[in-house]
Design an enzyme around this catalytic site. Structure first.
Site, PDB file in Angstrom:
ATOM      1  CB  CYS A 103      -0.918  -0.030   0.774  1.00  0.00           C
ATOM      2  SG  CYS A 103      -1.337   2.054   1.347  1.00  0.00           S
TER       3      CYS A 103
ATOM      4  CG  ASN B 259     -11.846  10.909  -5.296  1.00  0.00           C
ATOM      5  OD1 ASN B 259     -12.842  12.049  -4.865  1.00  0.00           O
ATOM      6  ND2 ASN B 259     -10.808  11.337  -6.125  1.00  0.00           N
TER       7      ASN B 259
ATOM      8  CG  HIS C  35      -6.320   9.517  -0.141  1.00  0.00           C
ATOM      9  ND1 HIS C  35      -6.500   8.066  -0.371  1.00  0.00           N
ATOM     10  CD2 HIS C  35      -6.445  10.043  -1.481  1.00  0.00           C
ATOM     11  CE1 HIS C  35      -6.975   7.785  -1.779  1.00  0.00           C
ATOM     12  NE2 HIS C  35      -7.028   8.953  -2.044  1.00  0.00           N
TER      13      HIS C  35
HETATM   14  P1  5GP Z   1      -7.674   9.054  -5.658  1.00  0.00           P
HETATM   15  O1  5GP Z   1      -7.913   8.952  -7.214  1.00  0.00           O
HETATM   16  O2  5GP Z   1      -7.695   7.494  -5.110  1.00  0.00           O
HETATM   17  O3  5GP Z   1      -9.045   9.735  -4.621  1.00  0.00           O
HETATM   18  O4  5GP Z   1      -6.033   9.699  -5.422  1.00  0.00           O
HETATM   19  C1  5GP Z   1      -4.979   9.106  -5.449  1.00  0.00           C
HETATM   20  C2  5GP Z   1      -4.234  10.415  -4.968  1.00  0.00           C
HETATM   21  O5  5GP Z   1      -2.770   9.521  -4.609  1.00  0.00           O
HETATM   22  C3  5GP Z   1      -3.877  10.659  -6.936  1.00  0.00           C
HETATM   23  O6  5GP Z   1      -4.155  12.006  -6.832  1.00  0.00           O
HETATM   24  C4  5GP Z   1      -2.263  10.426  -7.401  1.00  0.00           C
HETATM   25  O7  5GP Z   1      -1.698  11.551  -7.737  1.00  0.00           O
HETATM   26  C5  5GP Z   1      -2.018  10.354  -5.511  1.00  0.00           C
HETATM   27  N1  5GP Z   1      -0.935   9.559  -5.711  1.00  0.00           N
HETATM   28  C6  5GP Z   1      -0.564   8.049  -5.834  1.00  0.00           C
HETATM   29  N2  5GP Z   1       0.722   7.491  -5.663  1.00  0.00           N
HETATM   30  C7  5GP Z   1       1.154   8.442  -4.830  1.00  0.00           C
HETATM   31  C8  5GP Z   1       2.576   8.827  -4.360  1.00  0.00           C
HETATM   32  O8  5GP Z   1       2.940   7.298  -4.983  1.00  0.00           O
HETATM   33  N3  5GP Z   1       2.793   9.714  -3.701  1.00  0.00           N
HETATM   34  C9  5GP Z   1       1.944  10.744  -4.050  1.00  0.00           C
HETATM   35  N4  5GP Z   1       2.529  11.981  -3.025  1.00  0.00           N
HETATM   36  N5  5GP Z   1       0.700  10.827  -4.463  1.00  0.00           N
HETATM   37  C10 5GP Z   1       0.542   9.767  -4.967  1.00  0.00           C
HETATM   38 ZN    ZN Z   2      -2.355   1.620   3.501  1.00  0.00          ZN
END
Ligand code: 5GP
Ligand code: ZN
Length: 112
Positions: free
Chosen positions: A4, A87, A100
């Site tokens: 994760c 989300n 998150h």
């Molecule tokens: P979700 O679409 O799941 O709500 O948002 C996940 C967010 O995590 C996305 O905006 C994506 O750009 C960010 N993200 C994904 N992998 C990483 C990572 O390894 N590091 C950081 N800082 N952000 C990440």
């Molecule tokens: Zn986790």
């Protein structure tokens, strides 16, 4: 939890630009920012999504909002405004299955 990415960031096994941290919450810059300010505020505990929050998590989840308020001020968007969002599941675009909160600001944020 293994494999994760947000657990790894919380455990310092993966790098991120951390802007806030305490015992239970960490906040860091989104790697692909969708606004001038785009911070992810994350529980250190692995919770899959908002669909998986249990009554025992209610205080922890409340802390995400207090951290958001603090980070918004530090990032200079407390007065101009910002969006907080979660989300939940694939139709909403959740790609990282670790709870998150998105904090987006620094420009007008269109809905979706
Ligand atoms: P979700 O679409 O799941 O709500 O948002 C996940 C967010 O995590 C996305 O905006 C994506 O750009 C960010 N993200 C994904 N992998 C990483 C990572 O390894 N590091 C950081 N800082 N952000 C990440
Ligand atoms: Zn986790």
């Amino acid at each position: 939890m293994e494999d994760c990415i947000f657990c790894k960031i919380a455990n310092k096994e993966e790098a991120a630009e951390i802007v806030y941290e305490d015992e239970r919450v960490v906040a860091f810059k989104d790697i692909y920012p969708k606004a001038p300010v785009h911070i992810l505020i994350v529980t250190k505990k692995h919770i899959h999504s908002a669909n998986h929050i249990e009554p025992e998590d209610k205080e922890l989840v409340g802390e995400l909002f207090l951290v958001a308020k603090k980070v918004a001020k530090e990032q200079g968007v407390a007065e101009t405004g910002y969006r907080l969002s979660f989300n939940v599941g694939r139709d909403a675009g959740q790609v990282v299955d670790h709870l998150h909160m998105h904090l987006l600001g620094g420009k007008k944020i269109p809905l979706a």
